[in-house]
Design an enzyme around this catalytic site. Structure first.
Site, short mmCIF file in Angstrom:
data_model
loop_
_atom_site.label_atom_id
_atom_site.label_comp_id
_atom_site.label_asym_id
_atom_site.label_seq_id
_atom_site.Cartn_x
_atom_site.Cartn_y
_atom_site.Cartn_z
N LYS A 54 9.04 -16.79 25.53
CA LYS A 54 10.34 -17.34 25.17
C LYS A 54 11.42 -16.27 25.28
O LYS A 54 12.45 -16.47 25.93
CB LYS A 54 10.26 -17.88 23.73
CG LYS A 54 11.31 -18.90 23.38
CD LYS A 54 11.12 -19.38 21.94
CE LYS A 54 9.98 -20.39 21.83
NZ LYS A 54 9.66 -20.71 20.43
N ARG A 124 12.77 -17.47 15.90
CA ARG A 124 11.81 -18.24 16.69
C ARG A 124 10.58 -17.42 17.07
O ARG A 124 10.69 -16.26 17.43
CB ARG A 124 12.48 -18.73 17.99
CG ARG A 124 13.83 -19.33 17.76
CD ARG A 124 14.57 -19.62 19.06
NE ARG A 124 13.92 -20.65 19.85
CZ ARG A 124 14.33 -21.01 21.06
NH1 ARG A 124 15.36 -20.40 21.63
NH2 ARG A 124 13.69 -21.95 21.71
N GLY A 133 4.18 -25.52 19.72
CA GLY A 133 4.13 -26.07 18.37
C GLY A 133 3.12 -25.42 17.44
O GLY A 133 2.93 -25.86 16.31
N MET A 135 3.10 -22.17 16.31
CA MET A 135 3.67 -21.24 15.34
C MET A 135 5.00 -21.78 14.84
O MET A 135 5.37 -22.89 15.15
CB MET A 135 3.81 -19.86 15.98
CG MET A 135 2.46 -19.20 16.21
SD MET A 135 2.61 -17.65 17.04
CE MET A 135 3.26 -18.13 18.61
N ARG A 374 10.13 -22.63 30.52
CA ARG A 374 8.80 -22.08 30.77
C ARG A 374 8.12 -22.97 31.79
O ARG A 374 8.54 -24.11 31.99
CB ARG A 374 7.98 -22.06 29.47
CG ARG A 374 7.79 -23.46 28.91
CD ARG A 374 7.08 -23.47 27.58
NE ARG A 374 7.28 -24.77 26.94
CZ ARG A 374 7.12 -25.00 25.65
NH1 ARG A 374 6.76 -24.05 24.85
NH2 ARG A 374 7.30 -26.21 25.17
N HIS A 496 -29.48 -31.21 27.09
CA HIS A 496 -30.06 -31.97 28.20
C HIS A 496 -29.15 -33.12 28.60
O HIS A 496 -28.85 -33.32 29.78
CB HIS A 496 -31.44 -32.50 27.79
CG HIS A 496 -32.05 -33.37 28.84
ND1 HIS A 496 -31.93 -34.74 28.82
CD2 HIS A 496 -32.74 -33.07 29.96
CE1 HIS A 496 -32.54 -35.23 29.87
NE2 HIS A 496 -33.05 -34.24 30.58
N SER A 821 -32.57 -16.78 44.06
CA SER A 821 -31.56 -17.67 43.49
C SER A 821 -31.55 -17.40 42.00
O SER A 821 -32.60 -17.44 41.35
CB SER A 821 -31.93 -19.13 43.77
OG SER A 821 -31.05 -19.97 43.06
N CYS A 888 -28.04 -20.83 40.88
CA CYS A 888 -28.23 -22.27 40.72
C CYS A 888 -28.17 -22.69 39.25
O CYS A 888 -28.38 -23.85 38.92
CB CYS A 888 -29.55 -22.71 41.34
SG CYS A 888 -30.99 -21.97 40.54
N TYR A 908 -23.95 -17.82 48.13
CA TYR A 908 -23.56 -19.18 47.78
C TYR A 908 -23.65 -19.38 46.27
O TYR A 908 -24.30 -18.63 45.55
CB TYR A 908 -24.42 -20.22 48.51
CG TYR A 908 -25.87 -20.25 48.06
CD1 TYR A 908 -26.26 -21.04 46.96
CD2 TYR A 908 -26.84 -19.50 48.71
CE1 TYR A 908 -27.57 -21.06 46.54
CE2 TYR A 908 -28.16 -19.51 48.30
CZ TYR A 908 -28.52 -20.30 47.21
OH TYR A 908 -29.81 -20.32 46.77
P1 ADP Z 1 8.83 -24.21 19.61
O1 ADP Z 1 8.24 -23.03 20.26
O2 ADP Z 1 7.97 -24.86 18.62
O3 ADP Z 1 9.43 -25.15 20.63
P2 ADP Z 1 11.49 -23.17 19.25
O4 ADP Z 1 11.70 -21.79 18.81
O5 ADP Z 1 11.67 -23.41 20.70
O6 ADP Z 1 10.06 -23.65 18.75
O7 ADP Z 1 12.51 -24.04 18.43
C1 ADP Z 1 12.31 -25.35 17.93
C2 ADP Z 1 13.48 -26.24 18.31
O8 ADP Z 1 14.71 -25.69 17.83
C3 ADP Z 1 13.63 -26.36 19.80
O9 ADP Z 1 13.98 -27.69 20.11
C4 ADP Z 1 14.75 -25.44 20.13
O10 ADP Z 1 15.43 -25.86 21.29
C5 ADP Z 1 15.63 -25.53 18.89
N1 ADP Z 1 16.36 -24.28 18.71
C6 ADP Z 1 15.84 -23.05 18.62
N2 ADP Z 1 16.80 -22.11 18.50
C7 ADP Z 1 17.97 -22.77 18.51
C8 ADP Z 1 19.33 -22.35 18.42
N3 ADP Z 1 19.66 -21.06 18.33
N4 ADP Z 1 20.28 -23.29 18.46
C9 ADP Z 1 19.94 -24.59 18.56
N5 ADP Z 1 18.69 -25.06 18.64
C10 ADP Z 1 17.70 -24.16 18.61
MG MG Z 2 10.52 -24.61 22.06
#
Ligand code: ADP
Ligand code: MG
Ligand code: MG
Length: 933
Positions: A54, A124, A133, A135, A374, A496, A821, A888, A908
């Site tokens: 990220k 973040r 989702g 962390m 990403r 099995h 083999s 094998c 192979y």
């Molecule tokens: P995840 O990795 O679980 O997607 P994110 O860090 O991307 O977590 O953030 C969760 C949500 O919050 C995402 O939809 C992201 O776009 C939004 N978000 C994160 N940072 C900001 C920010 N600075 N301003 C507005 N929205 C944000």
């Molecule tokens: Mg995100």
């Protein structure tokens, strides 16, 4: 209020030198905080290891001149340090963060904690590879009872300010302060309070709540924090910031993240970065909002922008599903300027990364901001189609396309699938029963049979059958063949049932431990429901889910195109892409790909899927056929060599016919046939009624029969009288098998004019002398047949290397072997001293505790078993330069193990028929990794 200044194109187009502002540059490696924004950007997309995916991509987008709110990223190294010392920040981090924060304040003309116009940030998480989702993230940080008033005044929008505040208290309360439902209670106390408030004022959605409602809700939320923690909600923004950073670091070790890492083999030592990002607001009203988009369809791969958008909302709302989002096309009308920008940016990002991208964005009062990008997660279908399309669009080369597709993903393209609408209906109506291991992919629906006999009976009556067993044994093979799917209560991925199911292309869910099966009463119970023989059941070999009742399936169109009687004249895009990709794979790979098959129809299937020969034909599987088993039993129970010879004489023509079918299907390709391997008692009945039946069939005394069966009992058959040890004790068995094989080969040669390429393989050899004796028998029989029939063609005699002693003395064994083999299933069992059938009890624990990096029966153990393979290759080549080498074991179909085989320079690999395409792609990838360019 004024929007945060996006990095203008001008400033970001020329990337600034990576130097920390306001202080002397530090030695490389010690820098802990990397800034990005209009004043300069320190990181880039190449720094994923340090900045997380990220953070690195936010910096890269900034460099590309895209509208990204500025921020800074604390490195993954810091999280590792933090966790290592039990939760303390390294010295000096404080100053670096303060410097970065003041840079952010300068860029935006706002101050953190300013009561009149506060700078708010998100904190973040972000690992090296995306862990969607898993962390935590906190938004709107910096709000308190004073700054919220400043935000309200400055924006002229009190509702917005308190909406942000209630979100912040909720997220911070959950993530940092641990305010959650009590154990066993899923419901989050904040959600409950929000729902109560909505009910009280008659609001349908959270957007219907007024400023006053939200202000009251903030009070309620703070009360919840007080009740759960015994403390007031922290008001100091700096304390909030450090609390959030620590919590995000700690979220690297939450249960979800740990489980995800295990599933995806992500090392604990990578850690997570923390990105602190200036907030942009999607909750300022109807001209604001938030969305998620993919540059192409992530489930079909179609080249079409795809996404969802939620007006007047912040990011987490889309994922959490609080309101139903709109299709992204909506923006074209409602937000034309943002839509135009988004179109331009999504094209630019895909072009820049040369791959399908997953984007997060927010629109603040009509203005677009990018928050994440990403490489998008995708189905196997989409992976193949996108990779091939990108080559057509001249974005990537065929070699890159090959490396883009996870070979395992091809499995999805070959399997039948459940009708999506019916599956959803089954879920909603509570028909989901349990979940086991997804051992054989695909979807199967049929009537329950609890015994192989019943499965066969129902199949011949025209029914679709799912065979349900506590566990399966080789005797069940006919029932497994008759079934569309196999469900077992016990056994793992390499049990099995799983092994045979994959070889036969059957859907299989194994080890569904909650099933209580009563075979005698023809009933099973699971989760309070009881199902009887003949009831419909549906199993999903992709997810491991089991459903009561019927769910209709559709065959895979790719498989239809390869095996169908009437393949559609016109290829759909996915079918065309599949053929294109595998064509490229065949061009790049060095190793041949063979299959493990022991019947003509399996061999034919494997050839259609691209196999170039048979690497393992297990003759004992042929023994279970209709008339054969009685002759086999007669042979085993023979009292003297004459009786045995008589029984073998009955068996000979039957085996010859089986071999002929295989040689015909494999015309022009090598066929490795293994002489009899399993201990003899596996072929005998053990139930009293079956014994009585056999006694009558053979016309022998029941008591003597059961005494004989008892005498064959072994306390550890895996290490007992099996493999070449049988052939040493009963040379006539090896001789008869060799004769059947060479007679069949000659027949096929004479009738088709094409010489089969037989490779006879002696199993479980541990000394050179064993092989010398057995190979001698085989060669003598071959020469005898050739002399009788007046034809001859080349053939090979070799051995399976599947015992450590054989690997260690491979130089001696190679004196008598034309080929080796590697039987890595047994070699893994004997190297570890672990019985595969009993491994299910502790291997999961070993993987959890990182004692084993993975199940050694699924991924070849390079350090141990691999070392034996290296020794054996070296020894074999020393004695016999150019000796043919192959594998094998089940590992021959595992991409990681295939990579190792490439590095060993094997000739192979061999795997079950339906894994052949996977092995072809994996072999191509292995060759490309070894020789890039
Ligand atoms: P995840 O990795 O679980 O997607 P994110 O860090 O991307 O977590 O953030 C969760 C949500 O919050 C995402 O939809 C992201 O776009 C939004 N978000 C994160 N940072 C900001 C920010 N600075 N301003 C507005 N929205 C944000
Ligand atoms: Mg995100
Ligand atoms: Mg073996």
């Amino acid at each position: 209020m004024s929007a945060p200044t996006p990095s203008s194109k001008k400033s970001a187009a020329k990337p600034s030198a990576p130097k920390a502002r306001g202080q002397l540059p530090k030695a490389a490696g010690s820098k802990r905080v990397y800034c990005y924004g209009p004043a300069g950007t320190e990181g880039d997309a190449g720094m994923q290891d340090l900045l997380g995916g990220k953070g690195a991509n936010l910096a890269e987008m900034c460099r590309l001149g895209l509208p990204v709110p500025p921020g800074f990223t604390i490195t993954t190294d810091v999280s590792i340090e933090f966790l290592r010392v039990g939760g303390a920040f390294p010295a000096g981090l404080n100053e670096e963060v303060a410097t970065a924060l003041s840079g952010l304040e300068k860029a935006l003309g706002k101050r953190f904690g300013d009561p009149h116009d506060p700078l708010l940030v998100s904190v973040r998480s972000g690992a090296r590879v995306s862990m969607p989702g898993m962390m935590d993230t906190v938004l709107n940080l910096g709000l308190n009872d004073t700054t919220v008033e400043g935000l309200a005044r400055k924006s002229g929008n009190r509702r917005f300010a308190f909406d942000a505040y209630r979100r912040f208290v909720q997220m911070y309360g959950d993530v940092v302060l641990g305010v959650r439902g009590a154990d066993g209670e899923d419901e989050c106390p904040f959600h409950a309070a929000l729902d109560a408030k909505k009910r009280a004022v008659g609001a349908r959605a959270d957007t219907d709540l007024s400023a006053a409602d939200l202000e009251e809700l903030v009070g309620v939320f703070k009360g919840l924090v007080r009740a759960h923690t015994g403390r007031e909600f922290p008001q100091d923004p700096t304390e909030q910031l450090w609390g959030a950073i620590a919590a995000v670091f700690r979220s690297w070790n939450n249960d979800r993240a740990v489980a995800y890492r295990q599933m995806n083999r992500i090392p604990t030592s990578w850690g997570t970065a923390v990105s602190v990002v200036a907030m942009v607001y999607g909750n300022l009203g109807e001209d604001s909002g938030t969305g998620v988009a993919f540059t192409r369809n992530p489930s079909t791969g179609e080249k079409r922008f795809y996404g969802e958008y939620l007006p007047n909302a912040q990011g987490e709302d889309v994922v959490a599903g609080v309101r139903t989002p709109l299709p992204i096309e909506h923006l074209e009308e409602t937000q034309p300027r943002a839509w135009r920008d988004l179109q331009r940016i999504q094209k630019l990002l895909e072009r820049h990364w040369r791959d399908m991208q997953d984007l997060e964005f927010t629109i603040q009062e009509g203005q677009l901001f990018m928050l994440q990008c990403r490489a998008g997660k995708r189905t196997g279908f989409a992976a193949v189609r996108i990779a091939v399309d990108l080559v057509k669009e001249r974005r990537i080369s065929p070699k890159e396309a090959l490396l883009r597709v996870d070979p395992e993903a091809l499995e999805q393209l070959l399997r039948p699938v459940f009708d999506p609408a019916q599956l959803e209906a089954a879920r909603r109506s509570g028909r989901r029963l349990t979940r086991g291991l997804n051992a054989g992919p695909g979807a199967a629906t049929g009537r329950i049979a609890f015994t192989p006999t019943e499965a066969v009976r129902r199949k011949s009556a025209g029914e679709a059958v799912v065979l349900v067993r506590i566990e399966t044994s080789p005797e069940d093979i006919k029932g497994m063949q008759a079934a569309v799917g196999i469900l077992t209560a016990r056994g793992g991925m390499t049990s099995h049932a799983a092994l045979v199911a994959r070889q036969m292309g059957r859907v299989c869910v194994a080890g569904a431990g909650q099933l209580e099966i009563d075979t005698a009463a023809k009933r099973m119970t699971v989760g309070g429901q009881t199902l009887a023989e003949g009831d419909w059941i549906s199993i999903d070999g992709n997810s491991g889910e089991v459903y009561a009742g019927q769910i209709s399936t559709r065959p895979s169109e790719v498989l239809e195109s390869l095996l169908g009687d009437h393949p559609p004249a016109e290829r759909t895009p996915i079918v065309a892409a599949y053929h294109q990709l595998l064509g490229w794979a065949d061009r790049e790979r060095r190793m041949d790909v063979r299959t493990n098959a022991d019947q003509g129809d399996q061999a034919a299937t494997a050839i259609a899927l691209g196999a170039e020969g048979i690497g393992l034909c297990r003759t004992e599987h042929m023994f279970f056929g209709e008339r054969k088993i009685d002759a086999v039993r007669e042979m085993i129970l023979a009292e003297d060599p004459e009786q045995r010879a008589a029984a073998l004489a009955k068996l000979l023509p039957l085996q010859r016919a089986d071999f002929a079918a295989i040689f015909k299907a494999m015309a022009g390709f090598p066929v490795t046939v293994r002489s009899l391997d399993p201990p003899l008692h596996e072929f005998l009945p053990h139930e009293p009624e079956q014994m009585a039946e056999l006694a009558i069939n053979l016309g022998v005394d029941l008591e003597r029969l059961s005494a004989k069966i008892h005498s064959l009992y072994e306390s550890n058959p895996m290490l007992g009288h099996r493999g070449c040890r049988l052939g040493i004790s009963y040379p006539e068995i090896t001789r008869t098998q060799a004769r059947a094989l060479f007679e069949a080969a000659v027949d096929v040669f004479v009738s088709t004019g094409r010489a089969p390429l037989p490779e006879v393989m002696i199993p479980l050899v541990s000394t050179a002398r064993e092989l010398e004796l057995q190979a001698g028998l085989v060669r003598a029989e071959a020469e005898a047949v050739f002399a009788e029939r007046g034809v001859r063609f080349p053939y090979l005699v070799g051995t399976m290397i599947e015992l450590p002693r054989a690997a260690l003395t491979a130089d001696l064994i190679a004196e008598h072997a034309d080929f080796f083999s590697f039987g890595t299933n047994d070699l893994t069992q004997t190297t570890f001293g672990i019985s595969r059938d009993d491994a299910g009890k502790f291997i999961p624990l070993y993987i959890e505790q990182e004692i084993f990096p993975a199940d050694p029966f699924a991924n070849l153990d390079e350090a141990g078993v691999g070392k034996l393979l290296e020794i054996a290759c070296e020894g074999g080549r020393r004695t016999r330069p150019g000796i043919k080498l192959g594998i094998c074991g089940e590992h021959g179909g595992d991409p990681r193990s295939i990579d190792f085989c490439e590095r060993l320079d094997l000739d192979y690999i061999s795997c079950s028929p339906y894994r052949v395409p996977i092995a072809r792609l994996a072999a191509a990838q292995a060759a490309l990794r070894r020789n890039p360019g």
